[in-house]
Design an enzyme around this catalytic site. Structure first.
Site, short mmCIF file in Angstrom:
data_model
loop_
_atom_site.label_atom_id
_atom_site.label_comp_id
_atom_site.label_asym_id
_atom_site.label_seq_id
_atom_site.Cartn_x
_atom_site.Cartn_y
_atom_site.Cartn_z
N ASP A 164 0.79 -1.24 0.00
CA ASP A 164 0.00 0.00 0.00
C ASP A 164 0.81 1.29 0.00
O ASP A 164 0.28 2.38 0.23
CB ASP A 164 -0.96 0.00 1.20
CG ASP A 164 -2.15 -0.92 0.95
OD1 ASP A 164 -2.70 -0.86 -0.16
OD2 ASP A 164 -2.50 -1.69 1.85
N ASP A 220 -6.88 -3.77 -5.60
CA ASP A 220 -6.48 -2.45 -5.11
C ASP A 220 -5.06 -2.07 -5.55
O ASP A 220 -4.69 -0.91 -5.62
CB ASP A 220 -6.51 -2.40 -3.57
CG ASP A 220 -7.62 -3.22 -2.96
OD1 ASP A 220 -8.03 -4.22 -3.57
OD2 ASP A 220 -8.08 -2.88 -1.86
N1 GLY Z 1 -7.43 -1.33 0.01
C1 GLY Z 1 -8.36 -1.95 0.90
C2 GLY Z 1 -9.77 -1.66 0.57
O1 GLY Z 1 -10.11 -1.15 -0.48
O2 GLY Z 1 -10.60 -1.95 1.43
#
Ligand code: GLY
Length: 401
Positions: free
Chosen positions: A112, A177
């Site tokens: 992330d 994501d």
């Molecule tokens: N990146 C985690 C979510 O979208 O919940």
């Protein structure tokens, strides 16, 4: 005849001027509300030791440590407010909350880092041109590339872990994501001239399209790979209604990610994915106001929650997508419909409420019982980004108002 023609023309010009003025005023109001909310939040959490993310069961503000995944959105919001009002105090807040995230440039334990560093330092660099910010982003890109494998052709989102069903093991889990991290890599290639970052990003996007997008262009949330052969081992949708369902935010990450990939590569294969995903979203939404339920396949009852975060990410992506294709107006209209809904009392929180978050009614992870029908700072971030993109596209200059 000519005089009547001219009169009609000037009337219609007048009407469109009035409409543009109305839009300007609406967006101006939205930014004013956002500014007041964030100003309250800055008072509630004055130092960047933890970052506001959502509210808890008793309505209390919940803030998270720097190495979670949502912390970059908070300074990102501050940068958008500063970009709008150009007030020095907002710049100082944005700088303070951005720079406190610098240690995260070395983060290699999950994927992330794009959200953490590009939403904070990326906006900071865009608005200030500070060389140090560029260096932070390059170092973050280096950290992210340590998670890429030539065997799987993609960037590992999470390390080895038990799957959310408690039974399967995941060796090389990649979540949709992850498409949102690619802008960080493309940026690093642009500023260093080293094409390696961009190649990794493009390979990741291609592999994701092959294994994560379904025939109808919806996507799986998680794909797990064999680390030795690159073979797909599992396809699952843990944050959605079922493995085969279309989790709303997952679809939003995908349309945003492929739109960004086309912007950065000019490769029409990515544009086609972005269009197909956007068309699928517009086709499958079941609500009149275009704010989707948390999963496009979730059974709908009076209790089924909406996911405002999915809506704001989708709006921002579709505004950009609308500029890339000849029939872009349909994407712009859809994005505008989302923005109008988000800016209504149904979703835009009253100043003083909602713990300083701008929007209400998002969903973090419903199957985990986490953050259901709460505010989320990333819903706010992409809402502000979408407002800004809309304003840029329409040539709306706040200082003219
Ligand atoms: N990146 C985690 C979510 O979208 O919940």
């Amino acid at each position: 005849m000519r005089i009547i023609g001219l009169l009609l023309l000037s009337c219609s010009l007048c009407m469109s001027c009035m409409q543009a003025d109305k839009k300007k005023a609406l967006i101006e109001d939205d930014f004013l509300v956002a500014e007041q909310h964030l100003s309250n939040q800055l008072k509630a959490v004055p130092e960047p030791t933890v970052y506001p993310r959502t509210t808890g069961k008793d309505g209390q503000l919940i803030a998270t440590p720097k190495n979670d995944w949502t912390e970059g959105f908070y300074p990102g919001c501050l940068w958008y407010i500063y970009e709008h009002n150009r007030e020095e105090s907002w710049k100082q807040s944005a700088v303070k909350w951005t720079e406190a995230l610098e240690p995260m440039k070395k983060l290699t334990s999950h994927h992330d880092i794009g959200f953490l560093i590009y939403c904070s330092f990326g906006n900071g660099y865009r608005l200030t041109g500070k060389e140090e910010y560029k260096d932070v982003i390059i170092e973050a890109a280096n950290s992210l590339t340590t998670r890429f494998s030539e065997v799987t052709g993609c960037i590992k989102s999470w390390n080895y872990r038990k799957a959310w069903n408690g039974k399967d093991e995941w060796f090389y889990p990649v979540i949709i994501d992850n498409m949102m991290n690619l802008e960080l890599l493309y940026f690093a290639s642009k500023v260093t001239g080293d094409t390696r970052y961009a190649k990794i990003a493009t390979t990741h996007a291609e592999t994701t399209a092959k294994n994560q997008l379904r025939e109808d262009y919806s996507n799986y949330h998680v794909v797990d790979y064999d680390t030795l052969t690159g073979k797909v081992l599992h396809q699952a949708t843990c944050q959605g209604f079922s493995d085969n369902s279309a989790w709303a935010r997952g679809q939003a990450w995908a349309v945003y990610g492929y739109t960004a990939c086309f912007r950065e590569t000019n490769d029409s294969i990515f544009l086609n994915f972005a269009k197909d995903i956007a068309d699928m979203i517009m086709d499958r939404v079941k609500t009149d106001d275009a704010i989707p339920y948390w999963d496009y396949d979730a059974p709908v009852t009076k209790e089924t929650p909406r996911d405002v975060s999915a809506a704001s990410v989708t709006a921002s992506a579709m505004i950009e997508l609308s500029t890339m294709v000849p029939d872009g107006q349909k994407y712009l209209d859809y994005a505008e419909k989302i923005l109008k809904s988000l800016s209504s009392d149904a979703y835009l929180a009253k100043v003083g409420d909602n713990q300083g978050f701008i929007l209400m009614h998002s969903v973090g992870s419903l199957p985990n019982g986490s953050e259901i029908d709460t505010p989320l700072n990333y819903a706010d971030y992409y809402y502000l980004e979408a407002l800004k993109r809309f304003m840029d596209l329409k040539g709306i200059n706040y200082k003219d108002i």
